[in-house]
Design a protein around this motif. Structure first.
Motif, PDB file in Angstrom:
ATOM      1  N   PHE A 143       0.844  -1.192   0.000  1.00  0.00           N
ATOM      2  CA  PHE A 143       0.000   0.000   0.000  1.00  0.00           C
ATOM      3  C   PHE A 143       0.882   1.246   0.000  1.00  0.00           C
ATOM      4  N   VAL A 144       0.701   2.111  -0.994  1.00  0.00           N
ATOM      5  CA  VAL A 144       1.497   3.332  -1.110  1.00  0.00           C
ATOM      6  C   VAL A 144       0.575   4.533  -0.918  1.00  0.00           C
ATOM      7  N   VAL A 145       0.947   5.409   0.006  1.00  0.00           N
ATOM      8  CA  VAL A 145       0.173   6.623   0.259  1.00  0.00           C
ATOM      9  C   VAL A 145       1.013   7.822  -0.159  1.00  0.00           C
ATOM     10  N   ARG A 146       0.454   8.637  -1.054  1.00  0.00           N
ATOM     11  CA  ARG A 146       1.111   9.882  -1.475  1.00  0.00           C
ATOM     12  C   ARG A 146       0.144  11.022  -1.202  1.00  0.00           C
ATOM     13  N   GLU A 147       0.609  12.236  -1.413  1.00  0.00           N
ATOM     14  CA  GLU A 147      -0.256  13.415  -1.215  1.00  0.00           C
ATOM     15  C   GLU A 147      -1.520  13.330  -2.060  1.00  0.00           C
ATOM     16  N   ASP A 148      -1.331  12.883  -3.306  1.00  0.00           N
ATOM     17  CA  ASP A 148      -2.429  12.935  -4.266  1.00  0.00           C
ATOM     18  C   ASP A 148      -3.112  11.589  -4.533  1.00  0.00           C
ATOM     19  N   ALA A 149      -2.621  10.521  -3.910  1.00  0.00           N
ATOM     20  CA  ALA A 149      -3.222   9.209  -4.211  1.00  0.00           C
ATOM     21  C   ALA A 149      -2.881   8.169  -3.154  1.00  0.00           C
ATOM     22  N   GLN A 150      -3.715   7.155  -3.104  1.00  0.00           N
ATOM     23  CA  GLN A 150      -3.454   5.956  -2.308  1.00  0.00           C
ATOM     24  C   GLN A 150      -3.573   4.794  -3.287  1.00  0.00           C
ATOM     25  N   VAL A 151      -2.476   4.045  -3.439  1.00  0.00           N
ATOM     26  CA  VAL A 151      -2.432   3.014  -4.471  1.00  0.00           C
ATOM     27  C   VAL A 151      -2.057   1.669  -3.866  1.00  0.00           C
ATOM     28  N   LEU A 152      -2.768   0.631  -4.289  1.00  0.00           N
ATOM     29  CA  LEU A 152      -2.468  -0.741  -3.881  1.00  0.00           C
ATOM     30  C   LEU A 152      -1.762  -1.455  -5.030  1.00  0.00           C
ATOM     31  N   PHE A 153      -0.670  -2.137  -4.710  1.00  0.00           N
ATOM     32  CA  PHE A 153       0.039  -2.952  -5.677  1.00  0.00           C
ATOM     33  C   PHE A 153      -0.083  -4.402  -5.228  1.00  0.00           C
ATOM     34  N   GLY A 154      -0.376  -5.299  -6.157  1.00  0.00           N
ATOM     35  CA  GLY A 154      -0.608  -6.690  -5.790  1.00  0.00           C
ATOM     36  C   GLY A 154       0.351  -7.655  -6.463  1.00  0.00           C
ATOM     37  N   PHE A 155       0.618  -8.771  -5.769  1.00  0.00           N
ATOM     38  CA  PHE A 155       1.577  -9.766  -6.247  1.00  0.00           C
ATOM     39  C   PHE A 155       1.097 -11.164  -5.871  1.00  0.00           C
ATOM     40  N   LEU A 156       1.322 -12.118  -6.757  1.00  0.00           N
ATOM     41  CA  LEU A 156       0.936 -13.494  -6.469  1.00  0.00           C
ATOM     42  C   LEU A 156       1.924 -14.177  -5.532  1.00  0.00           C
ATOM     43  N   THR A 157       3.201 -13.735  -5.550  1.00  0.00           N
ATOM     44  CA  THR A 157       4.210 -14.393  -4.712  1.00  0.00           C
ATOM     45  C   THR A 157       4.875 -13.401  -3.758  1.00  0.00           C
ATOM     46  N   GLY A 158       5.312 -13.915  -2.642  1.00  0.00           N
ATOM     47  CA  GLY A 158       6.038 -13.104  -1.670  1.00  0.00           C
ATOM     48  C   GLY A 158       7.365 -12.632  -2.235  1.00  0.00           C
ATOM     49  N   GLU A 159       7.948 -13.443  -3.106  1.00  0.00           N
ATOM     50  CA  GLU A 159       9.215 -13.106  -3.753  1.00  0.00           C
ATOM     51  C   GLU A 159       9.069 -11.835  -4.587  1.00  0.00           C
ATOM     52  N   GLU A 160       7.980 -11.732  -5.349  1.00  0.00           N
ATOM     53  CA  GLU A 160       7.740 -10.537  -6.166  1.00  0.00           C
ATOM     54  C   GLU A 160       7.537  -9.310  -5.284  1.00  0.00           C
ATOM     55  N   ARG A 161       6.756  -9.458  -4.222  1.00  0.00           N
ATOM     56  CA  ARG A 161       6.501  -8.312  -3.342  1.00  0.00           C
ATOM     57  C   ARG A 161       7.782  -7.851  -2.664  1.00  0.00           C
ATOM     58  N   ALA A 162       8.599  -8.788  -2.208  1.00  0.00           N
ATOM     59  CA  ALA A 162       9.859  -8.432  -1.556  1.00  0.00           C
ATOM     60  C   ALA A 162      10.787  -7.706  -2.527  1.00  0.00           C
ATOM     61  N   THR A 163      10.822  -8.157  -3.776  1.00  0.00           N
ATOM     62  CA  THR A 163      11.657  -7.504  -4.789  1.00  0.00           C
ATOM     63  C   THR A 163      11.119  -6.114  -5.085  1.00  0.00           C
ATOM     64  N   PHE A 164       9.805  -5.978  -5.188  1.00  0.00           N
ATOM     65  CA  PHE A 164       9.180  -4.672  -5.402  1.00  0.00           C
ATOM     66  C   PHE A 164       9.579  -3.706  -4.281  1.00  0.00           C
TER      67      PHE A 164
END
Length: 189
Positions: A51-72
């Protein structure tokens, strides 16, 4: 924070999907590697999220694997690399491919990803060196979880992937973690 979403896949519009979780629709940006492996519309889906919170937006990024999320998460720590660029990198390269490019310091491979120039690629290689997991850079065949744990322990103790992999092959396949580490250390001394 939102760490995982489980619900029904309602819409797919690359690179964004909509997950219906008990009547609430969550818009989630996903890398293409995740997008291509999604189930059909109306099917149940579970994604790890960032979950990324910025001044102008709140954005969710999704991943099927923990490996992808950790790399992100590792990518967005780098100065000048935002979530969109990290998503682009994970869409253009799988985690093992990225790890291999980093271990080989292969600038040309990263430059092929849209939005990544030569200077950015060089900075990525410098910043990511040694941070994407040595077991991804040089795959070593492991038969079970015990062997994977033994391999990680040996690498954590300072042995190279090659050394740890060679000793791992000599161990009995059904050895426990603690006994395997003892036998491996004895064999290396």
């Amino acid at each position: 924070m939102i760490g995982r979403l489980t619900g029904t896949l309602a819409e797919k519009t690359p690179p964004q999907i909509l997950i219906d979780v008990h009547g609430v629709g969550y818009e989630v940006d996903v890398p293409m590697s995740t997008f291509y492996n999604l189930p059909g519309l109306g099917d149940k889906l579970s994604l790890l999220t960032h979950f990324v919170v910025r001044e102008d937006a709140q954005v969710l990024f999704g991943f099927l694997t923990g490996e992808e999320r950790a790399t992100f998460r590792q990518l967005i720590k780098i100065s000048g690399v935002g979530p969109k660029m990290a998503l682009s990198l994970l869409s253009g390269l799988s985690v093992p491919e990225l790890s291999q490019a980093v271990s080989k310091q292969d600038t040309a491979r990263l430059v092929k990803v849209p939005g990544i120039g030569k200077k950015t690629a060089e900075r990525l290689l410098l910043e990511l060196k040694g941070k994407l997991g040595p077991d991804l850079a040089l795959p070593v065949a492991v038969a079970n979880d015990s062997q994977a744990d033994i391999l990680q322990a040996l690498i954590a103790l300072g042995y190279s992937d090659k050394e740890a992999g060679a000793v791992l092959k000599k161990l009995p396949p059904d050895v426990g973690v603690s006994e395997g580490i003892k036998l491996a250390l004895k064999a290396m001394s």
